[in-house]
Design a protein around this motif. Structure first.
Motif, PDB file in Angstrom:
ATOM      1  N   VAL A  32       0.839  -1.205   0.000  1.00 13.95           N
ATOM      2  CA  VAL A  32       0.000   0.000   0.000  1.00 13.95           C
ATOM      3  C   VAL A  32       0.872   1.252   0.000  1.00 13.95           C
ATOM      4  O   VAL A  32       0.597   2.214  -0.726  1.00 13.95           O
ATOM      5  CB  VAL A  32      -0.980  -0.006   1.195  1.00 13.95           C
ATOM      6  N   SER A  33       1.939   1.239   0.766  1.00 19.23           N
ATOM      7  CA  SER A  33       2.844   2.387   0.784  1.00 19.23           C
ATOM      8  C   SER A  33       3.458   2.623  -0.595  1.00 19.23           C
ATOM      9  O   SER A  33       3.522   3.761  -1.076  1.00 19.23           O
ATOM     10  CB  SER A  33       3.951   2.194   1.819  1.00 19.23           C
ATOM     11  N   SER A  34       3.872   1.564  -1.233  1.00 14.28           N
ATOM     12  CA  SER A  34       4.432   1.676  -2.581  1.00 14.28           C
ATOM     13  C   SER A  34       3.417   2.275  -3.552  1.00 14.28           C
ATOM     14  O   SER A  34       3.742   3.175  -4.339  1.00 14.28           O
ATOM     15  CB  SER A  34       4.879   0.291  -3.055  1.00 14.28           C
ATOM     16  N   PHE A  35       2.178   1.790  -3.495  1.00 19.08           N
ATOM     17  CA  PHE A  35       1.120   2.315  -4.360  1.00 19.08           C
ATOM     18  C   PHE A  35       0.860   3.795  -4.062  1.00 19.08           C
ATOM     19  O   PHE A  35       0.741   4.615  -4.970  1.00 19.08           O
ATOM     20  CB  PHE A  35      -0.182   1.539  -4.170  1.00 19.08           C
ATOM     21  N   ALA A  36       0.750   4.129  -2.784  1.00 12.41           N
ATOM     22  CA  ALA A  36       0.446   5.507  -2.375  1.00 12.41           C
ATOM     23  C   ALA A  36       1.525   6.475  -2.863  1.00 12.41           C
ATOM     24  O   ALA A  36       1.213   7.570  -3.354  1.00 12.41           O
ATOM     25  CB  ALA A  36       0.287   5.586  -0.860  1.00 12.41           C
ATOM     26  N   LEU A  37       2.775   6.069  -2.748  1.00 11.34           N
ATOM     27  CA  LEU A  37       3.863   6.943  -3.169  1.00 11.34           C
ATOM     28  C   LEU A  37       3.903   7.113  -4.683  1.00 11.34           C
ATOM     29  O   LEU A  37       4.207   8.198  -5.182  1.00 11.34           O
ATOM     30  CB  LEU A  37       5.202   6.424  -2.637  1.00 11.34           C
ATOM     31  N   ARG A  38       3.576   6.077  -5.413  1.00  5.80           N
ATOM     32  CA  ARG A  38       3.519   6.213  -6.881  1.00  5.80           C
ATOM     33  C   ARG A  38       2.416   7.164  -7.298  1.00  5.80           C
ATOM     34  O   ARG A  38       2.598   7.967  -8.213  1.00  5.80           O
ATOM     35  CB  ARG A  38       3.299   4.845  -7.542  1.00  5.80           C
ATOM     36  N   ILE A  39       1.280   7.082  -6.628  1.00  5.10           N
ATOM     37  CA  ILE A  39       0.182   8.004  -6.938  1.00  5.10           C
ATOM     38  C   ILE A  39       0.580   9.434  -6.563  1.00  5.10           C
ATOM     39  O   ILE A  39       0.388  10.369  -7.345  1.00  5.10           O
ATOM     40  CB  ILE A  39      -1.116   7.563  -6.232  1.00  5.10           C
ATOM     41  N   PHE A  40       1.154   9.596  -5.372  1.00  4.78           N
ATOM     42  CA  PHE A  40       1.623  10.911  -4.921  1.00  4.78           C
ATOM     43  C   PHE A  40       2.597  11.503  -5.946  1.00  4.78           C
ATOM     44  O   PHE A  40       2.478  12.657  -6.349  1.00  4.78           O
ATOM     45  CB  PHE A  40       2.298  10.769  -3.551  1.00  4.78           C
TER      46      PHE A  40
END
Length: 195
Positions: A32-40
């Motif tokens: 989830v952190s990886s996904f969130a940072l890519r979106i950010f």
């Protein structure tokens, strides 16, 4: 906003995650952190997003499900409780620690009422981060799906997300429920497809 990394390093962050890692939430939280940072990062060129906000999103994403340690039901509230009481986090200034707890616990249906005590500017920043965490969490909401985030890009004023993985219909359904806050706070449409 202060940078939380100045008060808590990654080793300490993962020590907290490992301490409360039940049902292998650690694997899910990292994803989830990886996904969130890519979106950010895909939004960063279009919005005034700061490094300290990115770091807060990363830390919140890593800790967002630690409340499972107490109970799966109401784990959002339990996450907030643990973040506010965990001794490893005692070096974080109170306001910043509250921000961490608010963003991490806001990944579900509700945002804690304490958000109303923040200034308008702070509130907007925190809600933006919560909205990104909700989207990232929806992409792996079953905690066991093999989902890849293939593409995240802004195109023609829309944030487009492309994933590949199991149970795409289920993920898209969850995504639609969890993306309304993003659309509201960023004032842009968001689209997801699965290949």
């Amino acid at each position: 906003m202060l940078n939380i990394a100045n008060y808590l390093n990654e080793a300490q962050l993962f020590k907290v995650l490992d301490k409360y890692n039940v049902f292998d939430i650690g694997t899910h939280c990292r994803k989830v952190s990886s996904f969130a940072l890519r979106i950010f990062d895909s939004l960063s060129p279009y919005y005034e997003l700061k490094d300290e906000e990115r770091t807060l999103l990363h830390y919140s994403s890593i800790l967002h499900d630690i409340g499972y340690f107490i109970n799966k039901e109401n784990h959002h509230r339990h996450t907030k409780y643990i973040i506010l009481k965990e001794p490893i986090l005692d070096n974080i200034p109170k306001n910043l620690r509250n921000n961490l707890a608010l963003v991490a616990s806001g990944h579900g249906k509700y945002i804690d009422d304490c958000i109303h005590s923040y200034s308008y500017k702070e509130k907007v920043i925190l809600i933006k981060l919560i909205s990104l965490l909700r989207i990232a969490d929806s992409l792996d909401h079953k905690h066991n799906l093999r989902v890849l985030l293939k593409r995240v890009e802004m195109k023609d004023g829309t944030l487009n997300i492309n994933i590949k993985g199991d149970a795409c219909d289920l993920i898209i359904k969850k995504f639609k429920k969890r993306s309304s806050l993003f659309t509201e706070i960023y004032n842009i449409p968001i689209n997801m497809d699965c290949s």
